[in-house]
Enzyme design. Structure first.
Site, mmCIF file in Angstrom:
data_model
loop_
_atom_site.group_PDB
_atom_site.id
_atom_site.type_symbol
_atom_site.label_atom_id
_atom_site.label_comp_id
_atom_site.label_asym_id
_atom_site.label_seq_id
_atom_site.Cartn_x
_atom_site.Cartn_y
_atom_site.Cartn_z
ATOM 1 N N GLY A 123 0.813 -1.205 0.000
ATOM 2 C CA GLY A 123 0.000 0.000 0.000
ATOM 3 C C GLY A 123 0.848 1.257 0.000
ATOM 4 N N SER A 124 0.385 2.253 0.704
ATOM 5 C CA SER A 124 1.004 3.576 0.625
ATOM 6 C C SER A 124 2.371 3.672 1.287
ATOM 7 C CB SER A 124 0.065 4.621 1.235
ATOM 8 O OG SER A 124 -1.101 4.764 0.432
ATOM 9 N N THR A 125 2.808 2.661 2.039
ATOM 10 C CA THR A 125 4.175 2.714 2.556
ATOM 11 C C THR A 125 5.185 2.717 1.410
ATOM 12 O OG1 THR A 125 4.268 0.291 2.805
ATOM 13 C CG2 THR A 125 3.568 1.575 4.729
ATOM 14 N N PHE A 126 4.789 2.155 0.263
ATOM 15 C CA PHE A 126 5.687 2.115 -0.901
ATOM 16 C C PHE A 126 5.893 3.507 -1.498
ATOM 17 C CE2 PHE A 126 6.793 1.222 -5.379
ATOM 18 C CZ PHE A 126 7.877 0.375 -5.179
ATOM 19 N N LYS A 127 5.070 4.459 -1.133
ATOM 20 C CA LYS A 127 5.225 5.820 -1.644
ATOM 21 C C LYS A 127 6.576 6.418 -1.259
ATOM 22 C CE LYS A 127 0.231 6.673 -1.740
ATOM 23 N NZ LYS A 127 -0.928 7.310 -1.077
#
Length: 481
Positions: free
Chosen positions: A212-216
């Protein structure tokens, strides 16, 4: 001597020589292979003929051995706080083999490793006193993670950013390895192997899921290193709503009122703006995002700590819309909690990634080292400037954004939340993620990643800040004491 007797004598002599040759071959060349054969009962008898060596946490063994009765296997493995440390130790079973550190160092722990023997012992194959495996685990951080995860299905990892030492590794639901260490534990084994929650799976290392958004954080690092944007406070070119390239699919943000149009990287991380990072990934292109992901450790099929972790994956062969989706940690992107802890660790360590490891040394019965593992064997991932900017933006997430539940009093804390879609058309409960770093006034530091696969909460109640950040907060607080 007549011809018949002479020929018979020669034939018998050849037979004797053949027998001697075969015996010599078996003893000299095939002996070790036969001794090591998994079907050789004598090997198993020898393995459990004496108390096993121990796996040590903070100077104290978390394993032991117990005398058995009614079997030719004299000792069986026992565990102290087995459920707490199962993701570290694994199990050593007389019936089902060994996993994790128990499996990797089985020869050291049962005294059969050749390094434990002097030349004479090696020749006679005399079994020696077993060795000891010394881990890097911090029991306070381990306990904090285990208690905070509670009854959820998930995992957590904590790493010292400067040294790469794994301070905690927890996977829940857990299990007690003592219950399957003997030869008559079939019912317990069946219960574990048929449990739909898969307690034997080490989710911290061996269950990559969409991050999810941790990959941002990875995408932001790629954009800064590439020069696509000059700083985390430069306005991006990010329409809101954003339509995926060459499609009619509109990508929405979780917070419809968030100021995500053309938002800076700092603001986009603070509000977790999908439009910004999907557009950013599409603008960079899959090759540049993949290159950055691989610097952090994605697509590494040989990551050993020393237990081998399953590869976290950044895919190839995508179109532009699919590449955009990877920018928010979706499509076919997967990561383990260890991998996401490595991302935060590199950012916290000024852009340097120290090789993660959870064993500091392996010693013989006299305490002399058989193997040591260096701290701080690092590789530069991003520039010092990029790392500093990302830390600054991550602090904004915790101080003013979606990660406020991770704050630790008196410490510098930065983080990133994530809520990853799960199931066809996002039909199943999402995964909740949080990755972060913390630095205390004493100079101690830690990087953490937490993944909640299933908490039992309703879908509307699942968020990285609500479920995963509180676990990370307790781990960071314990590490900074």
């Amino acid at each position: 001597m007549n011809k018949t007797i002479r020929r018979t004598s020669v034939f018998v002599l050849l037979l004797v020589l053949a027998l001697l040759g075969r015996a010599t071959w078996v003893q000299a060349y095939e002996g070790k292979a036969l001794a090591d054969d998994k079907n050789n009962r004598r090997k198993t008898i020898a393995q459990y003929a004496q108390p096993l060596g121990n796996i040590v946490v903070a100077g104290a063994p978390v394993t032991g051995s117990k005398k058995t009765e009614g079997t030719d296997l004299e000792y069986r493995r026992t565990y102290t706080d087995g459920e707490l440390y199962a993701a570290v130790t694994g199990y050593s079973s007389q019936a089902y083999g060994a996993t994790q550190l128990e499996g990797i160092y089985s020869d050291v722990l049962d005294g059969t490793d050749d390094r434990l023997k002097n030349p004479l012992d090696a020749l006679t194959r005399k079994q020696q006193q077993p060795g000891t495996v010394v881990t890097t685990i911090d029991p306070d951080v381990q306990k904090a993670a285990y208690r905070a995860l509670g009854d959820t299905k998930g995992a957590a990892v904590a790493v010292d950013p400067a040294t790469g030492r794994v301070l905690a590794m927890v996977s829940t639901p857990s299990y007690d390895p003592s219950k399957i260490s003997g030869t008559s534990d079939g019912d317990d084994w069946k219960a574990l192997t048929t449990d739909e929650d898969k307690p034997l799976v080490n989710r911290a290392l061996r269950q990559p899921l969409p991050p999810g958004s941790t990959f941002k954080l990875v995408v932001a690092a790629a954009a800064l290193e590439d020069g696509l944007y000059g700083s985390v406070d430069t306005a991006t070119k990010s329409p809101d709503p954003y339509t995926l390239p060459n499609t009619r699919t509109v990508l929405k943000n979780e917070n419809a009122s968030a100021p995500c149009e053309n938002a800076t990287i700092r603001t986009a991380l603070r509000y977790s703006c999908n439009n910004v990072f999907a557009k950013m990934a599409a603008d960079l292109g899959q090759d540049k995002v993949k290159a950055m992901a691989e610097k952090f450790g994605f697509n590494d099929a040989e990551l050993d700590v020393p237990v081998r972790a399953y590869a976290s994956v950044y895919p190839s062969g995508m179109d532009k819309a699919q590449t955009a989706l990877t920018g928010i940690g979706q499509f076919d992107v997967t990561a383990t909690p260890l991998q996401m802890a490595m991302v935060s660790a590199a950012i916290a360590n000024d852009g340097l990634l120290a090789a993660p490891h959870m064993v500091s040394e392996v010693v013989d019965s006299d305490g002399d080292p058989l193997a040591t593992f260096k701290d701080g064997d690092s590789e530069r991932i991003v520039s010092s400037s990029t790392a500093e900017q990302l830390r600054s933006a991550m602090r904004t997430v915790v101080e003013e954004g979606t990660g406020t539940n991770a704050a630790v009093g008196g410490a510098e804390v930065g983080g990133k939340t994530g809520t990853a879609q799960h199931g066809e058309n996002n039909s199943k409960t999402p995964y909740a993620w949080f990755t972060s770093y913390a630095k205390g006034p004493s100079g101690k530091q830690v990087a953490v990643a937490v993944m909640i696969e299933d908490s039992g909460a309703a879908r509307s109640e699942v968020s990285g800040n609500g479920l995963a950040a509180p676990v990370a907060q307790k781990m960071m607080a314990a590490a900074l004491k």
